[in-house]
Write an enzyme that holds these catalytic residues in place. Sequence first.
Site, short mmCIF file in Angstrom:
data_model
loop_
_atom_site.label_atom_id
_atom_site.label_comp_id
_atom_site.label_asym_id
_atom_site.label_seq_id
_atom_site.Cartn_x
_atom_site.Cartn_y
_atom_site.Cartn_z
N HIS A 121 0.90 -1.28 0.01
CA HIS A 121 -0.10 -0.01 -0.08
C HIS A 121 0.74 1.48 0.04
O HIS A 121 2.13 1.01 0.63
CB HIS A 121 -0.89 -0.10 1.50
CG HIS A 121 -1.85 1.08 1.15
ND1 HIS A 121 -1.68 2.27 1.94
CD2 HIS A 121 -3.24 0.51 1.15
CE1 HIS A 121 -2.88 2.81 2.02
NE2 HIS A 121 -3.81 2.17 1.41
N ASP A 198 2.74 -4.61 7.64
CA ASP A 198 1.73 -4.04 7.59
C ASP A 198 0.81 -4.67 7.94
O ASP A 198 0.51 -5.53 6.94
CB ASP A 198 1.61 -3.26 6.18
CG ASP A 198 0.31 -2.48 5.91
OD1 ASP A 198 -0.47 -2.52 6.75
OD2 ASP A 198 0.16 -1.92 4.91
N GLN A 201 -4.59 -5.10 7.00
CA GLN A 201 -5.57 -6.41 6.52
C GLN A 201 -5.39 -7.72 7.27
O GLN A 201 -6.33 -8.45 7.03
CB GLN A 201 -5.30 -6.65 4.92
CG GLN A 201 -5.40 -5.35 4.04
CD GLN A 201 -6.81 -4.76 4.22
OE1 GLN A 201 -7.86 -5.43 4.50
NE2 GLN A 201 -7.03 -3.47 3.79
N LYS A 224 -10.62 -0.56 10.59
CA LYS A 224 -10.72 -1.72 9.66
C LYS A 224 -11.26 -2.89 10.56
O LYS A 224 -11.36 -4.03 10.05
CB LYS A 224 -9.47 -1.98 8.93
CG LYS A 224 -9.21 -1.16 7.68
CD LYS A 224 -7.86 -1.31 6.97
CE LYS A 224 -7.24 -0.17 6.25
NZ LYS A 224 -7.90 0.07 4.85
N CYS A 362 -4.71 2.43 -3.60
CA CYS A 362 -3.32 2.90 -3.08
C CYS A 362 -2.37 1.66 -3.30
O CYS A 362 -1.48 1.87 -2.65
CB CYS A 362 -3.46 3.25 -1.54
SG CYS A 362 -4.97 4.44 -1.14
#
Lengths: 406, 154
Positions: A121, A198, A201, A224, A362
Site C-alpha cells: 500500500h 503492515d 488487512q 478496519k 493505493c
Amino acid sequence: MNIDQIKKEFPIFDNKVQNNDLVYLDSANSSQKPRIVIDRIYDFYSKEFSNVGRSVHYLAVAATNLYEQTRNSVQKYINASDKNEIVFTKGATEAINLVANTFGQKYLDEGDEVLITELEHHSNYVPWHFLRKSKKINIEFAEVNEQGEVTLEEIKKKITDRTKIICVTHLSNVTGAILPIKEIVSFAHSKGIPVLVDGCQGAPHLKLDMQDLDCDFYAISGHKMYGPTGIGVLYAKKKWLEDLPPYQGGGGMIREVKKKGISYGELPNKYEAGTMATAQVIAFNESIKFLEKIGIENIEKHEKELLDYAVDLLGKNNSVNIIGNPKNKGGVISFTIEGIHPHDIATILDEDGVAIRAGHHCCQILHEKLGLPATARASFGVYNTKDDIDQLNKSINNCKKIFNLK
Amino acid sequence: MNLKELYQEIILEHGKNPRNLRKTDNFTRDAKGNNPLCGDNVHIYLKLNDNNKVEDISFEGNGCAISMASASIMTDLVRGKEEKEVKEIVTDFLDMIKEKDELSTELLNEDEKTKLMCLSGVKQYPMRVKCATLSWHTLTSAMNNSQEITSTED
Ligand SMILES: Cc1ncc(COP(=O)(O)O)c(C=O)c1O
C-alpha cells in the site's frame, strides 16, 4: 456463528441505501461499526469525558484508566509480551511513518537498502521514499509472482549486505495474498535484519500472535477492525521503542523540560505526544471485545467460506477476470470485466446498493505491474453472507447487460 | 438516480469505439491530464493552422466509458473551430455540467448539442463529474500550451 444476529449489531444495515438493502463489500477499505462501539463514543463524551494522563480529578483518573484498559486489551489480543509495546497512533499510516522516521533517523544512511514488496500500500512505500530523498537510501522491491503473491524465496533473493529493514504487508489489499510472515521474519533475523509488517488487512481477519510471529513492528488500523476512525496501533518490540528516538514532540511525551535540555518520558508516553484520540481509543476496546466474543477463528472460517463461494461463482461468470490466485488468500477479490471500466462497474453496482471499490486501491506499483490502471474490488467482513455474493454476481450481470456484453 | 440516463447508447458507443483515439502527426500543442483518484488519464494533441483553426485534434489515454466518450465527442466537435470558438464551447460545456440546464453557445448545431447533453447524466453522480470534465480541462491546458499536468483533484 449466527450472521443474521451479528448483522443486527450493525445499525448501518437498518437503513436502506437508495431503496436497497446495503450489500457492503468494501471492508478492506474500512469496516462498518457495531452499535457497542458507536454507543461507547457517545457514552464516554456524555458521562465520562476528560483528557487523560494529566489532571488528578476523578474524571481524569477514570478516563486514564479506560484508555489504558484498551492498551491491555490490544496487548492480550495480539499476544504482545508487554503492554508498553502497544503505541496508539491515528492509524496504520502514522504507525509506519513513526517507524520510518525514527528508525530512518538512527539506522539508515546513504546507500542503505529498505526492502519492500510490489504489493505494498502507498502507506508502506511513501514514508520510505521520504528517506530516499533525505538520506539517499535505496528502496528495493520484492516482486509479485503470477499468482499475486510474494514468496519467501523472492524476499531472500532481494536481501543484500545493505538491507537494513524489510517492510511487508501481512495480507494484500488487492490480491488477498497472505504472506509467510513467520518464515520471512525468521530468515531476516538470521541475517540480523528487523521486519515491519503492515498488518492493516491482517488484524481484522487473522489470528495474531506477536510473540509467535516475532516481527519487530506491526502496524494496525482501528477503523478496519470494526473500530472508530482516527485510531491505529503500532506494535513494536520493547527494545526498539526504548532504543529509537521519539517521533513527535509535545506534551505528554516528556519527563523534564528545561531551557537547556529536555528528557523524554517512559514508554508508552514517549510516542504519544499531545492529546490523543481518547474517545476512539476507549471505544476501540469495544471492537476488540466484539472480535473476541465472536472469536477470530470463527471469523476466519466464515470469511474463507465466503471467499471460496465467491471465487467459484465469479469464476464461472465468463466475463469476470479475478486478479491473482494466491494459495493462501484472505477475503479480498479484485477483478476486471473485459469491456467495462472498473469505475463504470462500481457506479452500476452502487445503484443496486452494492458497495465496492474501484481504482488502484493505493497500490499503484502493483497495478502498473499488472498493466491495469484500475481494478474493481469486493472485500468481506464478518457481516457478509452468501446472499451478498449472489447479489454481487447479479449486479455484475446487470453491468454486462447495460454494456451489451454477453 | 437513473443509470439509463448516465449510460445512454451514444455514450456506450463512443466509449467502446472512441473517435480520434490516436496521435496527431506534427501536432502544435498538447497537454496531459489525469484523475489521480481513479487512474484515468488523457493526452490531447492539437494542430492549429495559420488562422488559428483546429486542423486536427486527437487523444490518447484510458479511462471509464464516461471519460472516453467525453473525449471522443469533444474532439469531434471542436475540429475546424477557431481557438476563440473552442474556448467558448469548453466554457459552455463546463458551465452546463456544473450548473446550467442547457448549452447556450451558438457555435454548435442542435445535433451536436444533443450529443453533448448526453453527458449531462453525470450531474446526478457527483463522483463521476470529473470523468466527464477531464478531457475538457486538458483541452484548455493544451490551448494554453501548458506544460503542467492537468489534475481533476485540485
Ligand atoms: C494494506 C494497507 N495498509 C495501510 C493502510 C492505511 O491504513 P490507515 O487508514 O489506518 O492509515 C491501508 C488502508 O487503506 C491498507 O489497506
